[in-house]
Enzyme design. Structure first.
Site, PDB file in Angstrom:
ATOM      1  N   ALA A  46       4.457  -7.865  -6.857  1.00  0.00           N
ATOM      2  CA  ALA A  46       4.619  -6.749  -7.738  1.00  0.00           C
ATOM      3  C   ALA A  46       3.505  -6.506  -8.805  1.00  0.00           C
ATOM      4  O   ALA A  46       2.505  -7.286  -8.755  1.00  0.00           O
ATOM      5  CB  ALA A  46       5.874  -6.742  -8.446  1.00  0.00           C
ATOM      6  N   HIS A  47       3.426  -5.382  -9.404  1.00  0.00           N
ATOM      7  CA  HIS A  47       2.286  -5.050 -10.387  1.00  0.00           C
ATOM      8  C   HIS A  47       1.817  -6.134 -11.465  1.00  0.00           C
ATOM      9  O   HIS A  47       3.019  -6.700 -11.905  1.00  0.00           O
ATOM     10  CB  HIS A  47       2.377  -3.728 -11.057  1.00  0.00           C
ATOM     11  N   ASN A  48       0.725  -6.511 -11.674  1.00  0.00           N
ATOM     12  CA  ASN A  48       0.496  -7.174 -12.755  1.00  0.00           C
ATOM     13  C   ASN A  48       0.624  -8.602 -12.526  1.00  0.00           C
ATOM     14  O   ASN A  48       0.308  -9.766 -13.319  1.00  0.00           O
ATOM     15  CB  ASN A  48       0.976  -6.874 -13.902  1.00  0.00           C
TER      16      ASN A  48
END
Length: 342
Positions: free
Chosen positions: A242-244
């Protein structure tokens, strides 16, 4: 069978860091499974259950460890880590033939791209503007490379890989078919009406050197900060990052695992198949998470962590579930008994 180059056992031993047992001049041209191997081929044994084949195989040599060397009646390469030796032998004896550099006439290339002449761009590839592709990199048929992306040297992006804009990939990395790198992260916020509003995802995905990403894996771009995959990371098929998220150097993640947003995974970790990591947590270096492990909080000490239940027959499992449901009532009863005893 693909026939590659021919080496003597002595040459192979030098190349992989093994010791010759037997005839060092024996010629080898291929690697094969021990039950099917033929003269001129080398096989390997890493599991004790296959040692019966040591006296049955037609192979000209066997790669094995010191414990099995005394049982081997034919030529052998002996080393402490035969699996590592096997990987090196395959590289030597089964070299991959790469296509020559050039851009297929059906490929679409945007303005201001810098594509090294030795790079190979396959049929129906779409490369948007301002993309940089390094020497000897292969872009397979039907791949899509987003605006401003940069790909290093000696990389291989197989057919139908998708890179969204501004993706960065280091040198010698491999991405398998169907992988999607840089799609929007799952960033949403509810408004006063209870409706979901999309949060723009403006970060990038940064991938290091010597990374391998499996088929149909997905790595989302960061919301503001970048999603970062360190050097030497190996990601299996159908993994979701997922993001980050930040994945430390030389960590491996097995198939169908998922890492939720803004989680940091350390270096030299191993994440088993179908494991799930909660968001906004940190996993320290040298952690092993076994298959289907559910990690809800940070891990601060190296070691092996598990949370799944072992296999049972359906009948046993149903009994276990009932007992699990009864735990709260049993705990209350135990407290009442403790009060009576006191």
């Amino acid at each position: 069978m693909t026939r590659g180059l021919t080496y003597s056992l002595t040459e192979l031993a030098t190349a992989i860091g093994a010791t010759v047992q037997g005839d060092g001049d024996c010629k080898i041209h291929n690697v094969a499974a021990i039950a099917q191997a033929q003269p001129g081929e080398i096989s390997f044994v890493t599991d004790r259950k296959y040692r019966k084949y040591l006296t049955q195989t037609k192979a000209s040599a066997i790669l094995l460890d010191e414990k099995l060397a005394s049982r081997c009646p034919i030529n052998a390469l002996v080393m402490s880590n035969p699996k590592l030796g096997f990987a090196k032998l395959l590289t030597l004896l089964r070299p991959q033939s790469l296509p020559t550099g050039g851009i297929h006439p059906t490929a679409v290339v945007g303005a201001n791209c810098q594509i090294d002449p030795s790079a190979h761009i396959g049929a129906h590839v779409v490369i948007e503007e301002d993309v940089v592709i390094g020497p000897r990199t292969l872009i397979g048929a039907g791949a899509s490379i987003g605006r401003g992306s940069q790909i290093g040297s000696d990389c291989c992006l197989h057919s139908r890989v998708t890179l969204y804009s501004q993706t960065r990939i280091g040198d010698r990395s491999i991405i398998h078919s169907g992988a999607v790198i840089g799609a929007d992260g799952f960033g949403l916020i509810q408004d006063e009406k209870g409706e979901w509003v999309k949060i723009p995802q403006v970060g990038r995905v940064i991938i290091g050197d010597d990374v391998e990403i499996g088929a149909n894996a997905t790595i989302d771009r960061g919301a503001l900060d970048d999603t970062v995959i360190g050097n030497g990371v190996k990601i299996d098929d159908l993994v979701m990052i997922a993001h980050n998220v930040r994945i430390g150097d030389h960590t491996v993640i097995a198939g169908c695992a998922g890492v939720a947003g803004s989680t940091t995974v350390g270096r030299h970790c191993m994440i088993g198949a179908s494991a799930g990591l909660n968001g906004h947590i940190e996993i320290c270096d040298n952690v092993i998470i076994t298959g289907m492990g559910m990690i809800q909080k940070s891990i601060t000490k190296p070691g092996i962590y598990s949370s799944g239940t072992g296999m049972q027959t359906n009948r046993e499992w149903r009994k276990s579930v009932i007992r699990f449901w009864q735990l709260d009532e049993l705990a209350k009863r135990l407290k009442r008994l403790e009060k009576l005893i006191r």
